[in-house]
Design a protein around this motif. Structure first.
Motif, mmCIF file in Angstrom:
data_model
loop_
_atom_site.group_PDB
_atom_site.id
_atom_site.type_symbol
_atom_site.label_atom_id
_atom_site.label_comp_id
_atom_site.label_asym_id
_atom_site.label_seq_id
_atom_site.Cartn_x
_atom_site.Cartn_y
_atom_site.Cartn_z
ATOM 1 N N LYS A 191 0.833 -1.203 0.000
ATOM 2 C CA LYS A 191 0.000 0.000 0.000
ATOM 3 C C LYS A 191 0.872 1.260 0.000
ATOM 4 C CE LYS A 191 -3.961 -2.259 0.771
ATOM 5 N NZ LYS A 191 -5.123 -2.255 -0.154
ATOM 6 N N VAL A 192 0.267 2.361 -0.440
ATOM 7 C CA VAL A 192 0.901 3.679 -0.383
ATOM 8 C C VAL A 192 -0.006 4.609 0.399
ATOM 9 C CG1 VAL A 192 1.618 5.698 -1.721
ATOM 10 C CG2 VAL A 192 2.164 3.387 -2.539
ATOM 11 N N ALA A 193 0.577 5.286 1.394
ATOM 12 C CA ALA A 193 -0.183 6.212 2.231
ATOM 13 C C ALA A 193 0.367 7.623 2.097
ATOM 14 C CB ALA A 193 -0.130 5.775 3.691
ATOM 15 N N LEU A 194 -0.525 8.579 1.939
ATOM 16 C CA LEU A 194 -0.189 9.993 2.003
ATOM 17 C C LEU A 194 -0.686 10.506 3.347
ATOM 18 C CD1 LEU A 194 0.548 12.852 1.080
ATOM 19 C CD2 LEU A 194 -1.541 12.865 -0.310
ATOM 20 N N ILE A 195 0.232 11.003 4.182
ATOM 21 C CA ILE A 195 -0.101 11.431 5.537
ATOM 22 C C ILE A 195 0.289 12.896 5.693
ATOM 23 C CG2 ILE A 195 0.196 10.995 8.000
ATOM 24 C CD1 ILE A 195 1.238 8.184 7.233
ATOM 25 N N ALA A 208 4.507 2.217 8.129
ATOM 26 C CA ALA A 208 5.715 1.663 7.523
ATOM 27 C C ALA A 208 6.014 0.285 8.093
ATOM 28 C CB ALA A 208 6.892 2.607 7.755
ATOM 29 N N ARG A 209 5.866 0.130 9.393
ATOM 30 C CA ARG A 209 6.098 -1.186 10.001
ATOM 31 C C ARG A 209 5.132 -2.229 9.438
ATOM 32 N NH1 ARG A 209 7.666 -2.083 16.221
ATOM 33 N NH2 ARG A 209 9.424 -0.950 15.304
ATOM 34 N N GLU A 210 3.954 -1.792 9.054
ATOM 35 C CA GLU A 210 2.972 -2.718 8.477
ATOM 36 C C GLU A 210 3.107 -2.851 6.958
ATOM 37 O OE1 GLU A 210 1.004 -4.753 9.938
ATOM 38 O OE2 GLU A 210 1.178 -4.081 12.021
ATOM 39 N N GLY A 211 4.153 -2.233 6.385
ATOM 40 C CA GLY A 211 4.465 -2.496 4.978
ATOM 41 C C GLY A 211 4.163 -1.401 3.989
ATOM 42 N N ALA A 212 3.627 -0.266 4.420
ATOM 43 C CA ALA A 212 3.248 0.794 3.483
ATOM 44 C C ALA A 212 4.414 1.721 3.175
ATOM 45 C CB ALA A 212 2.094 1.612 4.056
ATOM 46 N N ASN A 213 4.488 2.189 1.927
ATOM 47 C CA ASN A 213 5.337 3.312 1.577
ATOM 48 C C ASN A 213 4.584 4.586 1.939
ATOM 49 O OD1 ASN A 213 7.438 1.712 0.525
ATOM 50 N ND2 ASN A 213 6.391 1.559 -1.449
ATOM 51 N N PHE A 271 5.349 6.676 -6.388
ATOM 52 C CA PHE A 271 4.937 5.330 -6.002
ATOM 53 C C PHE A 271 3.967 4.663 -6.971
ATOM 54 C CE2 PHE A 271 5.747 7.388 -1.733
ATOM 55 C CZ PHE A 271 6.946 6.721 -1.501
ATOM 56 N N GLY A 272 3.370 5.439 -7.877
ATOM 57 C CA GLY A 272 2.490 4.858 -8.882
ATOM 58 C C GLY A 272 1.083 4.560 -8.430
ATOM 59 N N GLN A 273 0.769 4.844 -7.175
ATOM 60 C CA GLN A 273 -0.565 4.559 -6.652
ATOM 61 C C GLN A 273 -0.794 5.333 -5.367
ATOM 62 O OE1 GLN A 273 0.832 0.404 -5.985
ATOM 63 N NE2 GLN A 273 -0.402 0.502 -4.083
ATOM 64 N N LEU A 274 -2.048 5.385 -4.935
ATOM 65 C CA LEU A 274 -2.403 5.984 -3.644
ATOM 66 C C LEU A 274 -3.569 5.181 -3.082
ATOM 67 C CD1 LEU A 274 -2.162 8.117 -1.464
ATOM 68 C CD2 LEU A 274 -3.609 9.629 -2.843
ATOM 69 N N ASP A 275 -3.345 4.574 -1.919
ATOM 70 C CA ASP A 275 -4.340 3.691 -1.322
ATOM 71 C C ASP A 275 -4.962 4.245 -0.043
ATOM 72 O OD1 ASP A 275 -3.707 1.288 -3.117
ATOM 73 O OD2 ASP A 275 -1.756 1.739 -2.224
ATOM 74 N N ILE A 276 -4.195 5.068 0.683
ATOM 75 C CA ILE A 276 -4.646 5.570 1.983
ATOM 76 C C ILE A 276 -4.320 7.062 2.064
ATOM 77 C CG2 ILE A 276 -4.469 5.347 4.484
ATOM 78 C CD1 ILE A 276 -3.100 2.526 3.811
ATOM 79 N N LEU A 277 -5.320 7.860 2.344
ATOM 80 C CA LEU A 277 -5.122 9.288 2.575
ATOM 81 C C LEU A 277 -5.438 9.592 4.035
ATOM 82 C CD1 LEU A 277 -4.645 12.235 1.747
ATOM 83 C CD2 LEU A 277 -7.041 12.308 0.971
ATOM 84 N N VAL A 278 -4.444 10.079 4.769
ATOM 85 C CA VAL A 278 -4.626 10.469 6.162
ATOM 86 C C VAL A 278 -4.545 11.986 6.258
ATOM 87 C CG1 VAL A 278 -3.726 10.332 8.518
ATOM 88 C CG2 VAL A 278 -3.690 8.303 7.045
#
Length: 283
Positions: free
Chosen positions: A39-43, A59-64, A114-121
């Protein structure tokens, strides 16, 4: 016809975590289990405080992670280092989230990297204490709403074309939305708008498979309050009026964001979680 208003310049907030004593606790408490792998997260506001703790846990759970922040470059570099130490990739993007053009750039650069966006915080926020409503200037009122709620509209609008089924949006509201605050009239009002935005956006996006939720922290030890977001008088008893009699730490809030971001919360949308030290609110 509505006039176009340029963003009002920021003040000294939110402050540097690197200069805060004692330091907030951001470290994740448990080993990762791959819940955000791929996954990719924007925070936003991820340079310090709650945002840094969320970035570290994601990040610990695998997200960029894409880190959007105002101007605290040393803090942002430290968050990026933390993310990379967890084995994930990080970029950091500095600018005013009250500016719609910058929000567009943040999303575009995240997609480019990153080529994608999965999570927006949507976590970035600001507050300014005032004893009387007459003390709140037009500029401060506009600035508070620009940062706290307008930025969320701007970022969701820019991100929407890239959010696919299964994506998650998590907004940061506050306990003061529910119980009020006598010296944070404009801030509390903006947080109420965030809760309404969360519920409305959930209804708008749910048929597309995009979940929208929020977290409403209580008093948390971050740079925001001691660096000017609360009066000196309030800081003397900061967090002591909660049932737990203490302020919370960022790493006590980050797991709420993780839960709402991952598939554990696949049946939740339009909801608000309350890591607030035991304060009972209707929410």
């Amino acid at each position: 016809m509505v006039a176009k208003v340029a963003p009002v310049p920021e003040g000294k907030l939110p402050g540097h975590e690197s200069k805060l004593t004692p330091k907030p606790e951001w470290e994740p408490k448990y080993p990762g289990s791959g819940r955000l792998a791929g996954k990719v997260a924007l925070i936003t506001g991820a340079d310090s405080g709650i945002g840094r703790a969320v970035a570290a846990l994601f990040a610990r759970e695998g997200a960029n992670v894409a880190i959007a922040y105002l101007s605290e470059h040393d803090d942002a570099e430290e968050t990026a280092r933390i993310v990379e130490e967890e084995g994930s990739k990080a970029i950091f993007l500095s600018g005013d989230l009250g500016d719609p053009k910058f929000c567009e750039q943040v999303v575009a650069k995240t997609i480019k990297a990153f080529g994608q966006l999965d999570i927006l915080v949507n976590n970035a926020g600001e507050q300014h204490p005032d004893q009387e409503i007459e003390d709140i200037s037009d500029e401060q009122l506009q600035r508070t709403f620009q940062t706290n709620i307008f930025s969320m509209f701007y970022l969701v609008r820019a991100a929407r074309p890239h959010l696919k089924k299964g994506a998650a949006i998590i907004n940061c509201t506050s306990v003061v939305n529910y119980k009020g605050s006598e010296e944070l009239l404009d801030y509390s009002s903006s947080k109420g708008a965030i809760t309404a935005f969360t519920r409305s956006l959930s209804a708008n996006l749910i048929e597309h498979g995009i979940r929208v939720n929020a977290v409403a922290p209580g008093p948390i030890w971050t740079p925001l309050n001691p660096c000017g977001g609360a009066s000196k008088e309030k800081m003397k008893t900061f967090g002591k009026n909660t049932p737990m009699k203490r302020p919370g730490q960022p790493n006590e809030v980050a797991p709420s964001f993780l839960f709402l971001a991952c598939d554990d919360a696949s049946y939740m949308s339009g909801q608000v979680l309350h890591p607030n030290g035991g304060t009972i609110v209707n929410g």
